[in-house]
Every structure is written in C-alpha cells, then in structure tokens.
Design an enzyme around this catalytic site. Structure first.
Site, PDB file in Angstrom:
ATOM      1  N   ASP A 116       0.707  -1.364   0.202  1.00 12.33           N
ATOM      2  CA  ASP A 116      -0.088   0.109  -0.063  1.00 12.33           C
ATOM      3  C   ASP A 116       0.748   1.207  -0.012  1.00 12.33           C
ATOM      4  OD1 ASP A 116       1.184   0.043   2.303  1.00 12.33           O
ATOM      5  OD2 ASP A 116      -0.876  -0.035   3.601  1.00 12.33           O
ATOM      6  N   GLY A 121       1.247   3.834   2.170  1.00  7.95           N
ATOM      7  CA  GLY A 121       1.360   4.402   3.390  1.00  7.95           C
ATOM      8  C   GLY A 121       0.520   5.541   3.769  1.00  7.95           C
ATOM      9  N   GLY A 122      -0.574   5.753   2.896  1.00  7.40           N
ATOM     10  CA  GLY A 122      -1.419   6.885   3.159  1.00  7.40           C
ATOM     11  C   GLY A 122      -2.325   6.357   4.220  1.00  7.40           C
ATOM     12  N   GLN A 150     -11.213   7.746  -5.106  1.00  8.41           N
ATOM     13  CA  GLN A 150     -11.838   8.097  -3.963  1.00  8.41           C
ATOM     14  C   GLN A 150     -13.123   9.013  -4.089  1.00  8.41           C
ATOM     15  OE1 GLN A 150     -10.989   7.606  -0.845  1.00  8.41           O
ATOM     16  NE2 GLN A 150      -9.016   6.673  -0.984  1.00  8.41           N
ATOM     17  N   ASP A 179      -8.314  -7.115  -0.344  1.00 10.08           N
ATOM     18  CA  ASP A 179      -7.485  -7.602   0.919  1.00 10.08           C
ATOM     19  C   ASP A 179      -8.303  -7.287   1.969  1.00 10.08           C
ATOM     20  OD1 ASP A 179      -7.069  -4.329   0.365  1.00 10.08           O
ATOM     21  OD2 ASP A 179      -6.124  -4.992   2.454  1.00 10.08           O
ATOM     22  N   CYS A 188     -12.959 -29.100   5.039  1.00 11.26           N
ATOM     23  CA  CYS A 188     -11.937 -28.161   4.706  1.00 11.26           C
ATOM     24  C   CYS A 188     -10.641 -29.025   4.550  1.00 11.26           C
ATOM     25  CB  CYS A 188     -11.542 -27.412   5.706  1.00 11.26           C
ATOM     26  SG  CYS A 188     -10.324 -25.929   5.577  1.00 11.26           S
ATOM     27  N   CYS A 200      -7.336 -27.623   4.870  1.00  9.99           N
ATOM     28  CA  CYS A 200      -6.188 -26.751   5.373  1.00  9.99           C
ATOM     29  C   CYS A 200      -5.468 -27.573   6.276  1.00  9.99           C
ATOM     30  CB  CYS A 200      -6.604 -25.647   6.143  1.00  9.99           C
ATOM     31  SG  CYS A 200      -7.105 -25.755   7.610  1.00  9.99           S
ATOM     32  N   CYS A 213      -7.212 -28.126   9.701  1.00  7.30           N
ATOM     33  CA  CYS A 213      -8.456 -29.178   9.677  1.00  7.30           C
ATOM     34  C   CYS A 213      -7.913 -30.811   9.273  1.00  7.30           C
ATOM     35  CB  CYS A 213      -9.500 -28.757   8.651  1.00  7.30           C
ATOM     36  SG  CYS A 213     -10.342 -27.312   9.367  1.00  7.30           S
ATOM     37  N   HIS A 234      -6.286 -21.780   9.013  1.00 12.06           N
ATOM     38  CA  HIS A 234      -7.509 -22.118   8.626  1.00 12.06           C
ATOM     39  C   HIS A 234      -8.294 -20.809   7.830  1.00 12.06           C
ATOM     40  CE1 HIS A 234     -11.512 -23.613   8.229  1.00 12.06           C
ATOM     41  NE2 HIS A 234     -11.981 -22.577   8.794  1.00 12.06           N
TER      42      HIS A 234
HETATM   43 ZN   LIG Z   1      -9.508 -25.803   7.853  1.00 10.44          ZN
END
Ligand SMILES: [Zn+2]
Length: 375
Positions: free
Chosen positions: A89, A91-92, A194, A271, A309, A311, A314, A340
C-alpha cells in the site's frame, strides 16, 4: 499484463502476469503488515494455504526496519523468502489513520511515527521511493483517505489533490524504474479512486484517472463506516467507469459475503485483515457461518473446524484441542486458526473463479450466501 479470460454478468475472471508470476483473479491478498501475517504464519505456510499475493504495509516497513534496510537485504521478496507477487500500500492509509498529529500540504503530509514519535514527511515521491526500495510487485499510489463523513467541499478538494498526487506518483515511478540500482524495474502502479459516498465525485474521478493508463485501479475509502448497501451502490455506480481490462481492486474489504457481492459488481482484487484478526481471537469461518472456538460447547468436540476443509489445521486438529490452546494462550492456537481462516478465504476465491469460468456466478453466489447465513 491483464488478460480477461471470462466475463459473467459483471463478474470478471482474469490472469495478471507479473515479474513474480501469474495471479488468477478474483484474488484475495493475504495481509502481512510488517512482512509477516500476524499469528506466526511464515512465507512457507502461505504457499500451503494457497496464497497468491502477499500484501505488506509501506508505512510499517518504513518505520521498522526501514526501507533502506530492506533494500540492502535485496528487497522484501528476498528478505521474507517469498517469490510470488507482493503488493504494497502507499502508506497513506496509516499516515491518515494512525498519526494523530498530521498536517496535509500540497507537497505531502508531515506526521509523527507511532513507534517513537519521530517526525516523518511523506508525499507521492517519498511513497514511491519507499515502495521501490521494498521492491514490491505492485505499488499503490499515494492518496488521501478522507475522513468519513466529510463535507462535499472537503471531498472535492481532497479528490483533486489525490489526482495531482497520482500524476506525480506516475512520473516518479517511471524515473525509479529506470534507475540502475532499482531492484524491481518492472514495478506496477495502481491508482486509487476516492470520493467517499458522493457518487458523482467518484465517477468524475474514475474517468480522469482511467485516462492515465495505469496498471490497475483501486477503489479506496470504502468500508470506513458507511452501510454495506451504500458500499454496493457506490460499486455499481463507479466500476463501469473504470477500465474493464485492468485489475479492479476494492481496498480493505471485507467479509466473505462482501466479497461475493463485490465480485458480482466487477471487483477482482481484495484484501482484508478480518480472517487473520478473527483467527487470532478464535473466530473461525466455515461454509455454514462463523464459529467462536472459545465457546464451552467445543470442549469435547473432536471434529475439525470444518469437515470439508483441507487446510493444514483441519487435516489434523480437533476443535477441542484448538479451543484448549486458545484458552491456555498457546501461540499455536492462534496460528492454527489464522491458517484455517486464510485457507478458507483463498479457497472461496478459487470457487468464485470456477463459478465465473462456468458462467454460473450469480447462482453460485446466492447458494453460498444462503448457506453462510443459515449457519
Ligand atoms: Zn481448515
């Protein structure tokens, strides 16, 4: 380079080529503020949880360890051992939100560091120089994040200055990318739209910045206090005035439902700190809604967080064990929840891409939201 692969309604499916590899969009960028995801998640973990783009904060890295240190260490990719795309980003946002004492002038902003109170000056050129030292794949233009709510006059003046700052960012990045000792000479620049909740100011601004032919366009200053419906209305109004054949990034948003709704309105970069932050507090996502693992009902629950899941958490650990770790304040508890949650978000994006590929985005979105709300 941005290659549009399919469009389903307004939902975009694309592939973005960068010097650090390809990005499949829609994409969720995983937020590693100071060069790491909070919750003891390493760059090796990021590969395991399907992260495509890591996002770091210019302000934080400038204050500590210093972008000069990162440059001497060969850039952020080498420093954090991550060879895929990184977005920084400008920094603003931190300058405007973290620093109580600040003074905005045409040349930039004077403010005090939140770490040691040291006086810092940051303007478009400084932001570009810092991001060039960090050597991220994608740099964000330096803009003002106007307060919410703001008067119409304040907003118009702020947006006009953001446009002037954007042009200065573009000139400075071109110069930096041409220097011999620049680490990433192909750094990309995204501009930021903006205008708060003033639709007409945003549309006019979108038209002006679209002419600058940047590598991508972000919509900033949303999710700052306005309602979700207001945010969706702004997206419906503004996105059609931004180039379709460039990344369209909605900054700092949001919940899984916000993402599903925004994709339908033409957004393909996201994000948000939610998955990591919620994970650190034991709040975990499932396809049937969110769970609070600190609840007593999970004390003897031998199931994984989400049975579907795959991951790293899990595949091995039970809700009961993770709950115990969180209660005992063991760092592993946080880490397992963060892994997760990020995997959940990255997998959601994968499903979104599949649905757009199959031209069934709208139906997919309805189904997905219905299940999440039912849980
Ligand atoms: Zn998971």
């Amino acid at each position: 380079m941005y290659q549009l692969l399919n469009v389903d309604g307004r939902a975009k499916r694309a592939e973005v080529s960068t010097v650090h590899g390809k990005i499949q969009t829609p994409v969720f960028m995983n937020v590693g503020t100071a060069g790491a995801i909070k919750g003891a998640v390493s760059s090796q973990d990021l590969k395991e949880i399907k992260c495509q783009v890591e996002l770091s904060n210019t302000y934080h890295l400038h204050v500590r360890p210093g972008d000069d240190v990162i440059k001497k260490m060969g850039g952020l990719h080498k420093f954090m051992v991550w060879d895929r795309p990184i977005l920084t980003d400008s920094g603003g946002f931190q300058v405007f939100s973290l620093s109580g004492l600040r003074k905005i002038k045409e040349e930039g902003v004077h403010f005090s560091s939140h770490v040691d109170g040291r006086k810092i000056f940051m303007g478009p050129e400084e932001s570009m120089q810092i991001q060039s030292n960090i050597a991220s794949t994608i740099a964000m233009a330096f803009d003002e994040c106007p307060p919410y709510p703001a008067t119409r006059q304040y907003m118009q003046d702020s947006v006009d200055r953001t446009t002037r700052w954007l042009k200065r960012c573009q000139v400075e990045m071109k110069r930096l990318n041409g220097l011999e000792d620049t680490i990433n000479k192909e750094q990309m620049l995204f501009g930021i739209n903006q205008g708060g909740t003033y639709g007409d100011i945003r549309i006019e601004h979108a038209k002006v910045i679209s002419e600058l032919d940047l590598d991508g366009y972000a919509i900033g200053g949303l999710a700052v206090g306005e309602s979700h419906d207001e945010m969706y209305r702004i997206l419906e109004e503004v996105v059609p005035h931004l180039p379709q054949n460039k990344p369209t990034y909605l900054m700092g948003v949001g919940t899984p439902i916000n993402i599903l709704e925004s994709v339908e309105r033409g957004i393909d970069f996201f994000d948000c700190v939610y998955p990591a932050r919620n994970g650190r507090h034991g709040h975990v996502y499932t396809n049937a809604g969110k769970l609070n693992l600190l609840n007593a009902k999970f004390q003897l629950d031998g199931r994984p967080i989400d049975e579907a899941c795959q991951c790293p958490t899990c595949r091995q650990y039970s809700r009961a064990y993770i709950r115990h770790l969180l209660k005992a304040k063991e760092m592993l508890g946080m880490r397992l929840c963060v892994l997760h949650n990020l995997y959940f978000y990255n997998t959601l994006m994968e499903e979104i891409r599949d649905a757009i590929d199959a031209n069934r985005y709208s139906a997919f979105k309805e189904e997905k939201i219905e299940k999440m709300l039912a849980g």
